[in-house]
Design an enzyme around this catalytic site. Structure first.
Site, PDB file in Angstrom:
ATOM      1  N   HIS A 186      -0.940 -37.335  11.755  1.00  0.00           N
ATOM      2  CA  HIS A 186       0.415 -37.901  11.844  1.00  0.00           C
ATOM      3  C   HIS A 186       1.582 -36.817  12.428  1.00  0.00           C
ATOM      4  O   HIS A 186       2.717 -36.875  12.448  1.00  0.00           O
ATOM      5  CB  HIS A 186       1.175 -38.578  10.621  1.00  0.00           C
ATOM      6  N   LYS A 199       9.368  -3.828  13.250  1.00  0.00           N
ATOM      7  CA  LYS A 199       9.747  -2.884  11.985  1.00  0.00           C
ATOM      8  C   LYS A 199      10.710  -1.751  12.154  1.00  0.00           C
ATOM      9  O   LYS A 199      11.605  -1.527  11.498  1.00  0.00           O
ATOM     10  CB  LYS A 199       8.347  -2.305  11.146  1.00  0.00           C
ATOM     11  N   GLY A 237      -4.981  -5.014   5.653  1.00  0.00           N
ATOM     12  CA  GLY A 237      -4.152  -5.858   4.991  1.00  0.00           C
ATOM     13  C   GLY A 237      -4.657  -7.419   4.934  1.00  0.00           C
ATOM     14  O   GLY A 237      -5.014  -8.155   3.965  1.00  0.00           O
ATOM     15  N   ARG A 238      -4.987  -7.913   6.285  1.00  0.00           N
ATOM     16  CA  ARG A 238      -5.614  -9.283   6.437  1.00  0.00           C
ATOM     17  C   ARG A 238      -6.919  -9.485   5.797  1.00  0.00           C
ATOM     18  O   ARG A 238      -7.500 -10.638   5.789  1.00  0.00           O
ATOM     19  CB  ARG A 238      -5.350  -9.613   7.802  1.00  0.00           C
ATOM     20  N   GLU A 281      -3.820 -11.608  14.239  1.00  0.00           N
ATOM     21  CA  GLU A 281      -3.390 -10.198  14.165  1.00  0.00           C
ATOM     22  C   GLU A 281      -4.466  -9.295  14.771  1.00  0.00           C
ATOM     23  O   GLU A 281      -4.291  -8.224  15.104  1.00  0.00           O
ATOM     24  CB  GLU A 281      -2.893  -9.707  12.698  1.00  0.00           C
ATOM     25  N   LYS A 314       0.695  -1.201  -0.009  1.00  0.00           N
ATOM     26  CA  LYS A 314      -0.171  -0.092  -0.003  1.00  0.00           C
ATOM     27  C   LYS A 314       0.826   1.194   0.085  1.00  0.00           C
ATOM     28  O   LYS A 314       0.626   2.229  -0.758  1.00  0.00           O
ATOM     29  CB  LYS A 314      -0.962   0.071   1.133  1.00  0.00           C
ATOM     30  N   GLU A 318      10.607  -5.808   3.513  1.00  0.00           N
ATOM     31  CA  GLU A 318      10.620  -7.093   2.814  1.00  0.00           C
ATOM     32  C   GLU A 318      10.201  -7.086   1.261  1.00  0.00           C
ATOM     33  O   GLU A 318      10.755  -7.584   0.554  1.00  0.00           O
ATOM     34  CB  GLU A 318       9.808  -8.035   3.496  1.00  0.00           C
TER      35      GLU A 318
END
Length: 533
Positions: A370, A498, A253-254, A339, A194, A200
């Site tokens: 498993h 950050k 964002g999520r 979050e 955005k 990153e």
């Protein structure tokens, strides 16, 4: 601000949770032959079965009283109506509006996305060498990666128009792995940030841009597009405004896969698939907006979580999709829920009065059986499970699918019914074990049972049903924010790391000394190892 009605509702609920039989589930089935049918609720294509929990009629009544006291439906209406429900940032939460409807800005963005996809798929928009794009790389992180990556993996088929790849981790090993599968002449790249400043994402974008330019010259930059609101930064990176697709600050964002952030989904699946995803989510929005509380799936899922977390003290929940295509769905929910709900500060700035934000984890079945199911079956603290089943597969191997579904339902049943010491001893005796062996081993083979799970069943996994499923959990999160008196739409907890990363990077580059002693020691150790070659 005091809320006497909510305090009284919480007190009534906790009194029920202190009853000796509060965790018992099997007696509820013994007392009600129709429990499975009565506790299965439907919305669109989604069937939600809550019968395998200890939520009884009186517990549900107390939970619904709490929902009224916390004005969850009022919060829902404000959110869906565009009111400010993110007070720490002074924003609405308009992710549902991105799924289409009457908003002119949303419609304009969707129209631009559709035209872009049509040009790419139709060959009007090609790469620098004139070849059609066959692959799209989405460079983002967090919500700019997890949701789109989950959907693209779940719905992609060999007949889809493009292959989608997702680059998130700043660890360049991730890029090396993806790069080996790509032809730069046929690769379209989306930079999803955005602000166009996410460390990153921009580090990875620089790597991929250099790869394109090395292979194709400066014309390689024509393979770039951006999902961002920072037009000047995108232009400086080589992406003109007509290749930039924005989305509003009111879309977290999520919650953003429905917005321009979902462009990689539309490119990978085709526009009709993306439109069907939006339509499926809209149908869940409509159910959430209109269904009464006692049959409202997002609210019921949230209330069940309140019972488990606050009433019974269960601090975690497992999500087990019995469909390999949904392998990344637990990872998406980890961000969506933790979050949003990992908050210790109430809306008024005080300390949250009760537990919130359980740990969410999961893997697809049958892999999970498993892996960590040992803890879920016999660990000291029960872990509620969401089982997600798809009735009809999109492959011809009916026997495999029957075994997959049988395992999912059997796990839910095993958690419910358990196995008593008497049953274990009888089984061992019938198998020929002697008394000494039975006494030594039987305790290890006892399953307590009465361990809760919900079962969600979809008829098929399609863009429409997946849209319904994701929207179900989004609205569940909103309900929990209202019930727990926290803001589910901010995420200040991600900011400190950050900020500190900038100073740590300077120390690793030899431009500064880390201020914190432990960090400085770790930096020194890394620099020594790097110097050794």
């Amino acid at each position: 601000m005091p809320n006497d009605d909510a305090d009284a509702a919480w007190s009534a609920l906790m009194a029920l949770a202190r009853r000796p039989d509060a965790r018992a589930i099997r007696p509820l089935f013994a007392a009600d032959a129709d429990r499975a049918a009565r506790w299965t609720h439907r919305a669109g294509d989604v069937a939600l079965d809550l019968s395998r929990t200890s939520v009884s009629d009186d517990v549900l009544a107390a939970l619904l009283r709490l929902a009224r006291a916390r004005d969850v439906t009022g919060f829902r209406d404000r959110m869906l109506g565009g009111g400010v429900v993110n007070p720490t940032e002074g924003r609405a939460a308009l992710h549902a509006a991105q799924r289409g409807g009457g908003d002119a800005a949303v419609q304009a963005t969707l129209a631009r996305m559709q035209a872009f996809c049509g040009a790419v798929h139709g060959g009007a928009l090609c790469g620098a060498t004139g070849q059609r794009f066959t692959d799209v790389v989405n460079i983002g992180i967090g919500g700019s990666d997890l949701g789109p990556a989950m959907v693209a993996r779940a719905l992609w088929t060999p007949a889809a128009p493009m292959r989608a790849h997702y680059l998130a981790n700043v660890d360049a090993h991730a890029w090396q792995e993806i790069r080996a599968r790509l032809d730069p002449a046929r690769t379209l790249v989306l930079v999803a940030s955005k602000t166009f400043t996410t460390q990153e994402t921009m580090t990875n974008a620089a790597l991929v841009r250099a790869w394109l330019v090395d292979a194709l010259g400066e014309a390689g930059t024509t393979h770039l597009a951006a999902l961002s609101t920072n037009l000047p930064a995108a232009a400086e990176f080589g992406i003109p405004g007509e290749r930039v697709f924005g989305f509003a600050d009111t879309v977290g964002g999520r919650f953003s896969l429905w917005s321009a952030i979902g462009l990689s989904i539309a490119l990978a699946l085709g526009w009709d698939g993306f439109a069907a995803l939006l339509a499926g989510a809209r149908s869940m929005d409509e159910h959430f907006a209109s269904a009464p509380p006692e049959s409202n799936l997002p609210l019921l899922l949230a209330l069940t979580e309140v019972w488990h977390v606050n009433g019974l003290g269960y601090p975690a929940r497992a999500v087990l999709p019995y469909d390999e295509r949904l392998a990344r769905f637990p990872a998406h929910l980890q961000q969506l829920e933790m979050e949003s709900l990992g908050k210790a500060v109430a809306l008024d700035g005080g300390v949250v009065a009760r537990a919130s934000g359980p740990v969410v984890f999961g893997e697809p079945g049958t892999n999970a059986q498993h892996s960590f199911m040992q803890l879920i079956h016999q660990g000291p603290t029960p872990v509620p499970v969401d089982f997600i089943l798809v009735a009809k597969p999109d492959h011809p191997f009916a026997d495999s699918h029957r075994k997959l579904l049988a395992n999912g339902l059997a796990q839910a049943e095993a958690l419910l019914v358990g196995k008593s010491a008497a049953e274990v001893r009888a089984e061992m005796a019938a198998a020929g074990a002697d008394a000494e062996r039975i006494a030594a081993i039987a305790p290890h083979r006892v399953f307590t049972g009465d361990r809760p799970s919900s079962v969600i069943i979809l008829p098929r996994l399609t863009p429409g049903t997946l849209g319904q499923l994701v929207a179900l959990y989004e609205h569940k999160v909103a309900c929990l924010g209202a019930l727990w008196n926290i803001n589910p739409f901010d995420q200040w907890g991600v900011e400190l790391g950050k900020v500190l990363a900038g100073g740590t990077l300077a120390a690793l580059e030899g431009r500064a000394v880390a201020a914190q002693a432990a960090t400085a020691a770790s930096v020194a150790a890394i620099l020594r190892l790097q110097a050794e070659g």
